[in-house]
Design a protein around this motif. Structure first.
Motif, mmCIF file in Angstrom:
data_model
loop_
_atom_site.group_PDB
_atom_site.id
_atom_site.type_symbol
_atom_site.label_atom_id
_atom_site.label_comp_id
_atom_site.label_asym_id
_atom_site.label_seq_id
_atom_site.Cartn_x
_atom_site.Cartn_y
_atom_site.Cartn_z
ATOM 1 N N ILE A 21 15.723 41.480 -62.763
ATOM 2 C CA ILE A 21 14.989 40.778 -63.819
ATOM 3 C C ILE A 21 13.718 40.119 -63.282
ATOM 4 C CG2 ILE A 21 15.063 38.873 -65.493
ATOM 5 C CD1 ILE A 21 16.766 41.182 -66.409
ATOM 6 N N ALA A 22 13.851 39.286 -62.290
ATOM 7 C CA ALA A 22 12.722 38.485 -61.803
ATOM 8 C C ALA A 22 12.185 38.959 -60.452
ATOM 9 C CB ALA A 22 13.138 37.015 -61.702
ATOM 10 N N ASN A 23 12.734 40.038 -59.939
ATOM 11 C CA ASN A 23 12.368 40.559 -58.627
ATOM 12 C C ASN A 23 12.642 39.550 -57.514
ATOM 13 O OD1 ASN A 23 11.556 42.885 -57.228
ATOM 14 N ND2 ASN A 23 9.539 41.998 -56.868
ATOM 15 N N THR A 24 13.549 38.610 -57.793
ATOM 16 C CA THR A 24 13.950 37.608 -56.819
ATOM 17 C C THR A 24 15.244 36.966 -57.301
ATOM 18 O OG1 THR A 24 13.188 35.766 -55.445
ATOM 19 C CG2 THR A 24 12.623 35.671 -57.798
ATOM 20 N N ASN A 25 15.752 36.020 -56.529
ATOM 21 C CA ASN A 25 16.971 35.284 -56.888
ATOM 22 C C ASN A 25 16.953 33.946 -56.154
ATOM 23 O OD1 ASN A 25 18.433 35.643 -54.207
ATOM 24 N ND2 ASN A 25 18.060 37.780 -54.782
ATOM 25 N N PHE A 26 17.885 33.085 -56.462
ATOM 26 C CA PHE A 26 17.936 31.765 -55.827
ATOM 27 C C PHE A 26 18.020 31.877 -54.307
ATOM 28 C CE2 PHE A 26 18.691 29.934 -59.937
ATOM 29 C CZ PHE A 26 18.376 28.587 -59.808
ATOM 30 N N LYS A 27 18.923 32.713 -53.820
ATOM 31 C CA LYS A 27 19.124 32.805 -52.367
ATOM 32 C C LYS A 27 17.841 33.241 -51.668
ATOM 33 C CE LYS A 27 22.935 33.625 -49.363
ATOM 34 N NZ LYS A 27 24.274 34.191 -49.257
ATOM 35 N N HIS A 28 17.151 34.204 -52.243
ATOM 36 C CA HIS A 28 15.894 34.661 -51.662
ATOM 37 C C HIS A 28 14.845 33.558 -51.701
ATOM 38 C CE1 HIS A 28 11.926 36.749 -51.802
ATOM 39 N NE2 HIS A 28 12.438 37.300 -50.723
ATOM 40 N N GLN A 29 14.683 32.918 -52.841
ATOM 41 C CA GLN A 29 13.662 31.879 -52.983
ATOM 42 C C GLN A 29 13.932 30.674 -52.095
ATOM 43 O OE1 GLN A 29 10.627 31.722 -54.642
ATOM 44 N NE2 GLN A 29 11.060 33.913 -54.743
ATOM 45 N N LEU A 30 15.187 30.319 -51.916
ATOM 46 C CA LEU A 30 15.519 29.105 -51.156
ATOM 47 C C LEU A 30 15.710 29.353 -49.662
ATOM 48 C CD1 LEU A 30 17.949 27.451 -53.730
ATOM 49 C CD2 LEU A 30 15.542 26.892 -53.297
ATOM 50 N N SER A 31 15.729 30.606 -49.244
ATOM 51 C CA SER A 31 16.032 30.931 -47.846
ATOM 52 C C SER A 31 15.022 30.371 -46.850
ATOM 53 C CB SER A 31 16.152 32.444 -47.666
ATOM 54 O OG SER A 31 14.887 33.060 -47.878
ATOM 55 N N ASP A 32 13.783 30.204 -47.267
ATOM 56 C CA ASP A 32 12.768 29.708 -46.332
ATOM 57 C C ASP A 32 12.256 28.310 -46.687
ATOM 58 O OD1 ASP A 32 11.377 30.405 -48.614
ATOM 59 O OD2 ASP A 32 9.830 31.548 -47.583
ATOM 60 N N VAL A 33 12.961 27.623 -47.567
ATOM 61 C CA VAL A 33 12.563 26.265 -47.952
ATOM 62 C C VAL A 33 13.168 25.279 -46.960
ATOM 63 C CG1 VAL A 33 12.784 24.476 -49.730
ATOM 64 C CG2 VAL A 33 12.343 26.850 -50.395
ATOM 65 N N THR A 34 12.319 24.459 -46.367
ATOM 66 C CA THR A 34 12.799 23.431 -45.442
ATOM 67 C C THR A 34 13.263 22.209 -46.231
ATOM 68 O OG1 THR A 34 10.663 22.322 -45.239
ATOM 69 C CG2 THR A 34 11.111 24.170 -43.708
ATOM 70 N N TRP A 35 13.988 21.359 -45.542
ATOM 71 C CA TRP A 35 14.451 20.110 -46.136
ATOM 72 C C TRP A 35 13.261 19.289 -46.645
ATOM 73 C CZ3 TRP A 35 13.759 15.625 -42.717
ATOM 74 C CH2 TRP A 35 14.073 14.423 -43.328
ATOM 75 N N GLU A 36 12.204 19.212 -45.863
ATOM 76 C CA GLU A 36 11.031 18.434 -46.267
ATOM 77 C C GLU A 36 10.409 19.003 -47.544
ATOM 78 O OE1 GLU A 36 11.471 19.607 -43.146
ATOM 79 O OE2 GLU A 36 11.481 17.826 -41.838
ATOM 80 N N GLN A 37 10.302 20.329 -47.624
ATOM 81 C CA GLN A 37 9.769 20.955 -48.839
ATOM 82 C C GLN A 37 10.701 20.715 -50.025
ATOM 83 O OE1 GLN A 37 9.602 24.886 -47.124
ATOM 84 N NE2 GLN A 37 7.355 24.915 -47.240
ATOM 85 N N ALA A 38 11.993 20.800 -49.786
ATOM 86 C CA ALA A 38 12.981 20.664 -50.858
ATOM 87 C C ALA A 38 12.920 19.300 -51.526
ATOM 88 C CB ALA A 38 14.388 20.926 -50.309
ATOM 89 N N ILE A 39 12.556 18.267 -50.773
ATOM 90 C CA ILE A 39 12.534 16.914 -51.344
ATOM 91 C C ILE A 39 11.127 16.447 -51.728
ATOM 92 C CG2 ILE A 39 14.673 16.244 -50.185
ATOM 93 C CD1 ILE A 39 12.902 14.615 -48.195
ATOM 94 N N THR A 40 10.127 17.306 -51.550
ATOM 95 C CA THR A 40 8.750 16.936 -51.879
ATOM 96 C C THR A 40 8.556 16.914 -53.386
ATOM 97 O OG1 THR A 40 7.914 17.840 -49.809
ATOM 98 C CG2 THR A 40 6.323 17.565 -51.601
#
Length: 154
Positions: A21-40
């Motif tokens: 559907i979206a050519n992506t998924n949660f696991k793919h999108q979140l795989s390279d997100v750091t803790w600092e980015q996640a809370i920004t």
């Protein structure tokens, strides 16, 4: 393919491993997100960590019902993410999401198709099918937000 197997496949596609559907998924999108980015925080938008918690909150709540428990989740608590203070806490949140999502899909696969027409907990919530479809749609909605927030962060 049975209805429950199709729904489980659609659910896994958005959260764990799909591209259809979206050519992506949660696991793919979140795989390279750091803790600092996640809370920004960006303006009035929710953080990536908050959206991750929010989606898992609902998935875990439905898993509890699928396992025979009561519906204990409430909208007013769905963004009550405790402060994330380390990369390890972020990874723990992600692992909880992956585990809860796989449990959701596995339990769904084990349901008979006839369950989809049954009432979900209370008549006001509609059927199992309505709630499972709603979960998949809810996941895509927040996947889109996370994808956009990632772009704004980079």
């Amino acid at each position: 393919m049975s209805t429950t197997l199709q729904l489980a496949k659609r659910f896994r596609e958005v959260v764990l491993d799909g591209l259809w559907i979206a050519n992506t998924n949660f696991k793919h999108q979140l795989s390279d997100v750091t803790w600092e980015q996640a809370i920004t925080k960006i303006g009035s938008l929710n953080t990536i960590a908050m959206l991750t918690f929010h989606i898992d909150y609902y998935i875990a709540g439905l898993v509890h019902v699928f396992e025979g428990g009561d519906l204990k989740i409430r909208d007013k608590y769905s963004f009550d993410l405790p402060p994330l203070e380390s990369q390890q806490q972020w990874e723990d949140l992600l692992n909880k999401l992956w585990n809860d999502a796989e449990r959701f899909a596995t339990l769904l696969e084990q349901m008979p198709d006839s369950k989809m027409d049954e009432g979900f907990v209370d008549e006001k919530y509609g059927t199992y099918l309505r709630n499972i479809d709603g979960m998949i749609e809810h996941c895509y909605y927040h996947l889109g937000q996370i994808t956009l927030i990632k772009k704004l962060l980079s």
